[in-house]
Design a protein around this motif. Structure first.
Motif, PDB file in Angstrom:
ATOM      1  N   VAL A  67     -18.162  25.427  57.819  1.00 47.59           N
ATOM      2  CA  VAL A  67     -18.261  24.305  58.698  1.00 47.59           C
ATOM      3  C   VAL A  67     -18.312  22.958  57.908  1.00 47.59           C
ATOM      4  N   ALA A  68     -18.564  22.054  58.407  1.00 47.85           N
ATOM      5  CA  ALA A  68     -18.460  20.798  57.630  1.00 47.85           C
ATOM      6  C   ALA A  68     -19.417  20.445  56.874  1.00 47.85           C
ATOM      7  N   HIS A  69     -19.056  19.746  55.693  1.00 47.50           N
ATOM      8  CA  HIS A  69     -20.195  19.208  54.739  1.00 47.50           C
ATOM      9  C   HIS A  69     -21.223  18.588  55.577  1.00 47.50           C
ATOM     10  N   PRO A  70     -22.489  18.531  55.067  1.00 49.36           N
ATOM     11  CA  PRO A  70     -23.718  17.865  55.898  1.00 49.36           C
ATOM     12  C   PRO A  70     -23.381  16.520  55.988  1.00 49.36           C
ATOM     13  N   PHE A  71     -22.672  15.758  55.019  1.00 43.81           N
ATOM     14  CA  PHE A  71     -22.420  14.427  55.225  1.00 43.81           C
ATOM     15  C   PHE A  71     -21.538  14.071  56.219  1.00 43.81           C
ATOM     16  N   SER A  72     -20.375  14.812  56.094  1.00 47.13           N
ATOM     17  CA  SER A  72     -19.199  14.677  56.991  1.00 47.13           C
ATOM     18  C   SER A  72     -19.696  15.120  58.256  1.00 47.13           C
ATOM     19  N   ALA A  73     -20.524  16.257  58.641  1.00 48.97           N
ATOM     20  CA  ALA A  73     -21.068  16.572  59.712  1.00 48.97           C
ATOM     21  C   ALA A  73     -21.964  15.272  60.610  1.00 48.97           C
ATOM     22  N   ILE A  74     -22.530  14.582  59.941  1.00 50.33           N
ATOM     23  CA  ILE A  74     -23.303  13.182  60.681  1.00 50.33           C
ATOM     24  C   ILE A  74     -22.107  12.437  61.044  1.00 50.33           C
ATOM     25  N   ILE A  75     -21.061  12.171  60.295  1.00 45.27           N
ATOM     26  CA  ILE A  75     -20.007  11.352  60.878  1.00 45.27           C
ATOM     27  C   ILE A  75     -19.368  12.080  61.925  1.00 45.27           C
ATOM     28  N   PHE A  76     -19.029  13.311  62.116  1.00 43.47           N
ATOM     29  CA  PHE A  76     -18.771  13.916  63.292  1.00 43.47           C
ATOM     30  C   PHE A  76     -19.577  13.763  64.568  1.00 43.47           C
ATOM     31  N   GLU A  77     -20.866  13.880  64.321  1.00 52.45           N
ATOM     32  CA  GLU A  77     -21.863  13.674  65.308  1.00 52.45           C
ATOM     33  C   GLU A  77     -21.911  12.240  65.797  1.00 52.45           C
ATOM     34  N   ALA A  78     -21.884  11.227  64.871  1.00 48.93           N
ATOM     35  CA  ALA A  78     -21.862   9.781  65.271  1.00 48.93           C
ATOM     36  C   ALA A  78     -20.553   9.485  66.169  1.00 48.93           C
ATOM     37  N   LEU A  79     -19.341   9.989  65.774  1.00 50.10           N
ATOM     38  CA  LEU A  79     -18.116   9.828  66.571  1.00 50.10           C
ATOM     39  C   LEU A  79     -18.189  10.515  67.876  1.00 50.10           C
ATOM     40  N   GLU A  80     -18.814  11.673  68.133  1.00 49.83           N
ATOM     41  CA  GLU A  80     -19.244  12.288  69.367  1.00 49.83           C
ATOM     42  C   GLU A  80     -19.990  11.273  70.237  1.00 49.83           C
ATOM     43  N   ALA A  81     -20.728  10.674  69.738  1.00 47.45           N
ATOM     44  CA  ALA A  81     -21.784   9.886  70.254  1.00 47.45           C
ATOM     45  C   ALA A  81     -20.999   8.526  70.850  1.00 47.45           C
ATOM     46  N   LEU A  82     -20.139   8.380  70.184  1.00 46.28           N
ATOM     47  CA  LEU A  82     -19.372   7.377  70.605  1.00 46.28           C
ATOM     48  C   LEU A  82     -18.104   7.591  71.475  1.00 46.28           C
ATOM     49  N   GLY A  83     -18.241   8.885  71.976  1.00 44.76           N
ATOM     50  CA  GLY A  83     -17.268   9.307  72.823  1.00 44.76           C
ATOM     51  C   GLY A  83     -15.709   9.887  72.415  1.00 44.76           C
ATOM     52  N   PHE A  84     -15.862  10.290  71.050  1.00 46.22           N
ATOM     53  CA  PHE A  84     -14.541  10.628  70.548  1.00 46.22           C
ATOM     54  C   PHE A  84     -14.667  12.284  70.361  1.00 46.22           C
ATOM     55  N   GLN A  85     -13.449  12.694  70.329  1.00 47.77           N
ATOM     56  CA  GLN A  85     -13.465  14.154  70.208  1.00 47.77           C
ATOM     57  C   GLN A  85     -12.086  14.601  69.402  1.00 47.77           C
ATOM     58  N   VAL A  86     -12.368  15.872  68.619  1.00 45.98           N
ATOM     59  CA  VAL A  86     -11.150  16.216  67.668  1.00 45.98           C
ATOM     60  C   VAL A  86      -9.951  16.519  68.515  1.00 45.98           C
ATOM     61  N   ARG A  87      -8.663  15.995  68.303  1.00 46.02           N
ATOM     62  CA  ARG A  87      -7.720  16.244  69.059  1.00 46.02           C
ATOM     63  C   ARG A  87      -6.876  17.118  68.072  1.00 46.02           C
ATOM     64  N   LYS A  88      -6.854  16.978  66.847  1.00 49.16           N
ATOM     65  CA  LYS A  88      -6.033  17.805  65.959  1.00 49.16           C
ATOM     66  C   LYS A  88      -6.606  17.975  64.612  1.00 49.16           C
ATOM     67  N   ALA A  89      -6.407  18.878  63.870  1.00 49.66           N
ATOM     68  CA  ALA A  89      -6.974  18.790  62.371  1.00 49.66           C
ATOM     69  C   ALA A  89      -5.832  19.816  61.649  1.00 49.66           C
ATOM     70  N   GLU A  90      -5.617  19.168  60.322  1.00 50.00           N
ATOM     71  CA  GLU A  90      -4.599  20.003  59.846  1.00 50.00           C
ATOM     72  C   GLU A  90      -4.598  19.599  58.242  1.00 50.00           C
ATOM     73  N   ASN A  91      -4.226  20.651  57.522  1.00 43.00           N
ATOM     74  CA  ASN A  91      -4.150  20.375  55.979  1.00 43.00           C
ATOM     75  C   ASN A  91      -2.548  19.864  55.683  1.00 43.00           C
ATOM     76  N   GLU A  92      -2.628  18.670  55.279  1.00 41.23           N
ATOM     77  CA  GLU A  92      -1.295  18.089  55.053  1.00 41.23           C
ATOM     78  C   GLU A  92      -0.872  17.777  53.644  1.00 41.23           C
ATOM     79  N   TYR A  93       0.316  18.016  52.966  1.00 39.39           N
ATOM     80  CA  TYR A  93       0.425  17.616  51.680  1.00 39.39           C
ATOM     81  C   TYR A  93       0.422  16.203  51.569  1.00 39.39           C
ATOM     82  N   TYR A  94      -0.223  16.211  50.343  1.00 41.53           N
ATOM     83  CA  TYR A  94      -0.495  14.419  50.016  1.00 41.53           C
ATOM     84  C   TYR A  94      -1.243  14.601  48.622  1.00 41.53           C
TER      85      TYR A  94
END
Length: 271
Positions: free
Chosen positions: A145-172
């Protein structure tokens, strides 16, 4: 030991069997994971030089480019496997025939461990280094599951009406960062979001640690008309930001972080 049994051991028949059991079903980056490895000896006495874990995932990497008949570039990708971390659990174990040994363990998951979302699996590979034999292994897919600090940002974005459309590990690959990939999240505003008409998508990459979290944010505005077409061609509709949030800020909660992101988004929309 008879010559026949020695030969059986060398080709891997009658080897040690291993089974890893965790005391939790959900794993959190930056936290301790505990469990036990249950190993059972085979038909002959064998010595294990090392018992180890590997935290493993996959990422997508571009490998070549082609041009089609219309002159358009096509990029081909392949899936690469990568060991995020190695953990040595024990060394020099002697197994008598049929003997079962339980080895308790406690490991700390790295803060940068990607979470279980999208198409890239994450698993624990348990292995034993056994001289002159096929090394027994065990694979356990795990849920991160998300790191506790990252999870807070996920919740914040959800409160603003954003949802995850895609997640992927990319070479970088990056300097001073040991992972050859990033886990990128694409968010889109839902139909109730105040940003539905102004934002196409927001892309985020998280770099959490014990002090807070740093993010790379790509903000893609919605542009309309001929001016919007030109802006899109010139990538003028996108903004890139690198932002750090301290532990103290994040501990104020998702509502406070939602207000912080509203300020960031509104400022980006003004430019």
């Amino acid at each position: 030991m008879s010559f026949f049994k020695k030969m059986l051991a060398k080709v891997g028949i009658g080897n040690i069997e291993v089974d890893t059991q965790f005391y939790t079903e959900v794993f959190v980056p930056g936290e301790v994971v505990e469990g036990v490895v249950i190993a059972k000896g085979g038909s002959v006495e064998q010595t294990v030089d090392q018992l180890y874990f590997q935290l493993v995932t996959e990422y997508i990497k571009p490998v070549e480019k082609d041009e089609d008949r219309d002159g358009r570039t096509e990029i081909h990708f392949q899936t690469e496997t990568f060991v995020i971390a190695n953990f040595v659990l024990g060394e020099r174990l002697v197994f008598m025939p049929g003997e079962t040994i339980e080895i308790p363990f406690s490991i700390l998951l790295p803060h940068e461990t990607p979470i279980s979302i999208g198409i890239n699996p994450i698993w624990i590979h348990t292995g034993l280094d056994v001289d002159n034999a096929i090394d027994p292994t065990d694979r356990d897919d795990i849920e991160i599951v998300a790191h506790p600090f990252s999870a807070i940002i996920f919740e914040a974005l959800e409160a603003l009406g954003f949802q995850v459309r895609k997640a992927e590990n990319e070479y970088y690959p990056q300097r001073n960062y040991h992972l050859p990939f990033i886990q990128k999240f694409e968010f889109e505003p839902n139909f109730r979001s105040e940003y539905k008409k102004s934002v196409d998508e927001v892309e985020l990459v998280f770099y959490p640690d014990e002090r807070g979290v740093e993010i790379i944010l790509e903000f893609d505005r919605k542009m309309r008309g001929f001016t919007g077409f030109l802006a899109d061609m010139l990538d003028a509709d996108e903004s890139h930001e690198r932002i750090s949030f301290r532990r103290e800020e994040l501990e104020e909660g998702a509502s406070a972080m939602a207000e912080r992101f509203r300020e960031i988004f509104d400022e980006l929309l003004e430019h």
